[in-house]
Design a protein around this motif. Structure first.
Motif, mmCIF file in Angstrom:
data_model
loop_
_atom_site.group_PDB
_atom_site.id
_atom_site.type_symbol
_atom_site.label_atom_id
_atom_site.label_comp_id
_atom_site.label_asym_id
_atom_site.label_seq_id
_atom_site.Cartn_x
_atom_site.Cartn_y
_atom_site.Cartn_z
ATOM 1 N N ARG A 169 0.598 -1.344 -0.200
ATOM 2 C CA ARG A 169 0.279 0.275 -0.267
ATOM 3 C C ARG A 169 0.870 1.364 -0.097
ATOM 4 N N ASP A 170 1.849 1.509 0.314
ATOM 5 C CA ASP A 170 2.670 2.214 1.158
ATOM 6 C C ASP A 170 3.943 2.336 -0.112
ATOM 7 N N GLU A 171 3.660 2.142 -1.593
ATOM 8 C CA GLU A 171 4.718 1.983 -2.163
ATOM 9 C C GLU A 171 4.667 3.429 -3.013
ATOM 10 N N PHE A 172 4.629 4.066 -2.876
ATOM 11 C CA PHE A 172 4.524 5.372 -3.646
ATOM 12 C C PHE A 172 5.713 6.182 -2.302
ATOM 13 N N GLN A 173 5.320 6.108 -1.253
ATOM 14 C CA GLN A 173 6.049 6.301 0.024
ATOM 15 C C GLN A 173 7.402 5.503 -0.746
ATOM 16 N N ARG A 174 7.493 4.401 -1.293
ATOM 17 C CA ARG A 174 8.499 3.546 -0.844
ATOM 18 C C ARG A 174 9.286 4.102 -2.015
ATOM 19 N N MET A 175 8.594 4.141 -2.775
ATOM 20 C CA MET A 175 9.648 5.026 -4.124
ATOM 21 C C MET A 175 9.942 6.098 -3.877
ATOM 22 N N ARG A 176 9.819 6.892 -3.756
ATOM 23 C CA ARG A 176 9.939 8.515 -3.199
ATOM 24 C C ARG A 176 10.943 8.315 -2.019
ATOM 25 N N LYS A 177 11.088 7.798 -1.326
ATOM 26 C CA LYS A 177 12.719 7.491 -0.400
ATOM 27 C C LYS A 177 13.763 6.586 -1.292
ATOM 28 N N GLY A 178 13.393 5.459 -1.932
ATOM 29 C CA GLY A 178 14.363 5.554 -2.415
ATOM 30 C C GLY A 178 14.438 5.906 -3.447
ATOM 31 N N LEU A 179 14.536 7.132 -4.121
ATOM 32 C CA LEU A 179 14.879 8.167 -4.952
ATOM 33 C C LEU A 179 15.578 9.010 -4.171
ATOM 34 N N ILE A 180 15.702 9.740 -3.039
ATOM 35 C CA ILE A 180 15.756 10.713 -1.945
ATOM 36 C C ILE A 180 17.515 9.730 -1.967
ATOM 37 N N GLU A 181 17.331 8.582 -1.626
ATOM 38 C CA GLU A 181 18.277 7.908 -1.181
ATOM 39 C C GLU A 181 19.433 7.823 -2.547
ATOM 40 N N ALA A 182 19.425 7.492 -3.854
ATOM 41 C CA ALA A 182 19.551 7.269 -4.723
ATOM 42 C C ALA A 182 19.865 8.429 -4.971
ATOM 43 N N MET A 183 19.578 9.798 -5.331
ATOM 44 C CA MET A 183 19.754 11.264 -5.950
ATOM 45 C C MET A 183 20.905 11.306 -4.574
ATOM 46 N N LYS A 184 21.091 10.634 -4.257
ATOM 47 C CA LYS A 184 21.924 11.524 -2.806
ATOM 48 C C LYS A 184 23.423 10.615 -3.118
#
Length: 280
Positions: A169-184
Motif C-alpha cells: 500500500r505504501d509503494e509510492f512512499q517507498r519509491m519516493r524514499k528510494g529516489l531520495i537515497e539514490a540521488m544522494k
C-alpha cells in the motif's frame, strides 16, 4: 514477493513503460561515452506470450497486439518495435521483451547493465538468460537496497529504472524514499519511475511530493486507457523522468497520445507535464 509479471507481460502498461524506456536509451546513445543502466525490479527479462500465465489473462491482446496491428506508428516507437522484432524474427508475436532485454538489445559493447530481482526463481532465470553477456550483472536482492549498493556507477552517465510491482500500500512512499537515497549517491543520473494509475488524486499528490524535493528538471508522461477515476481498477499508468535528455519531452509528447488512442477506449487520453520545470 509473490508477484509474477508473466501474467501481465505485454499489456498496455508494459507497452507504455517499455516504449518510453527504449526511447530514453536511444537518447543516451547519441553520445559515444559509455552509460550504466540499473533496473530495480527486473523480472525474468523476456516472456513467452504462449505460456500458461500469459494465456490465462490475455492482457497482451489489449496491449502489444493492438500496437503491432495499428497503422502508421510514430517514429518515436521505432526503438521499441525494433526490440519486439528482434525477439520475433519470423514476423509473428510470441515473445515479449521485459525492460532488461530492451536495455540489453539497446546497449553497446562498452555500456553496462545491473539488474536487481528479489524473487529467487526469477533471479535465477534472469541470471541464466544473460549468463553469456559480460555487460550484464544480475543481483538477487531487493531493488531499493540495490539503489544504495550499486550507485553511483563507475560510468558518469546512465539511467535508473525504478519499477516496483506495487504490491504494498505504501509503494509510492517507498519509491519516493528510494529516489531520495539514490540521488544522494548519484545526483546527475537519469531516473525513470513507473507507476500505475487508479485514482488521479493519488498521482497528483505523488507529483506534488516530488516537486517539493528540490529535484532537477522532471517530466511526467501519463496515459489513461479509459475515463473515470475508479480507484479499484487500473485506469492508466505513468512515468516520471528526472534529468530527462534534451528534447525527450517533445518525443514523449508525440508518442503518448498515440499509445493512448491505440490501446485505450473511446475516452482514452494522455498527459505530459513538467513536475519540475526546465529552466535552462
Amino acid at each position: 514477493m509473490n508477484y509474477r509479471h508473466a501474467y501481465h507481460a505485454g499489456n498496455f502498461a508494459d507497452v507504455h513503460k517499455h516504449a518510453a524506456l527504449a526511447l530514453i536509451l536511444e537518447h543516451l546513445k547519441r553520445k559515444e561515452a559509455a552509460y550504466a543502466y540499473l533496473d530495480s525490479h527486473a523480472g525474468i527479462g523476456a516472456y513467452d506470450l504462449a505460456s500458461v500465465q500469459a494465456e490465462k489473462t490475455g492482457e497482451w491482446q489489449n496491449g502489444i497486439a493492438k500496437v503491432l496491428a495499428a497503422a502508421a506508428p510514430p517514429e518515436e516507437l521505432a526503438p521499441f518495435l525494433a526490440a519486439i522484432h528482434s525477439l520475433n524474427p519470423d514476423g509473428g508475436l510470441r515473445y515479449y521483451p521485459g525492460s532488461p532485454m530492451i536495455a540489453a538489445l539497446a546497449a553497446r559493447p562498452h555500456d553496462r547493465l545491473a539488474l536487481c530481482e528479489l524473487h529467487p526463481e526469477d533471479a535465477e532465470e534472469l541470471r541464466a538468460r544473460f549468463a553469456a553477456d559480460r555487460r550484464v550483472g544480475v543481483h538477487h536482492r531487493d531493488g531499493y537496497d540495490g539503489l544504495k549498493a550499486l550507485l553511483p556507477p563507475p560510468e558518469r552517465r546512465g539511467l535508473v529504472l525504478i519499477d516496483p510491482p506495487f504490491e504494498v500500500r505504501d509503494e509510492f512512499q517507498r519509491m519516493r524514499k528510494g529516489l531520495i537515497e539514490a540521488m544522494k549517491r548519484w545526483p546527475t543520473g537519469l531516473y525513470a519511475l513507473w507507476y500505475p494509475i487508479k485514482a488521479r488524486d493519488v498521482i497528483d499528490r505523488f507529483h506534488a511530493d516530488l516537486a517539493m524535493l528540490g529535484l532537477p528538471k522532471t517530466i511526467a508522461a501519463d496515459i489513461w486507457i479509459r475515463g473515470g477515476d475508479a480507484p479499484d481498477r487500473l485506469n492508466g499508468c505513468g512515468l516520471v523522468v528526472i534529468n530527462p535528455p534534451w528534447k525527450l519531452d517533445q518525443a514523449l509528447g508525440r508518442l503518448m497520445p498515440w499509445l493512448a488512442g491505440v490501446m485505450g477506449e473511446a475516452d482514452a487520453h494522455s498527459r505530459l507535464h513538467w513536475v519540475v520545470p526546465d529552466n535552462a
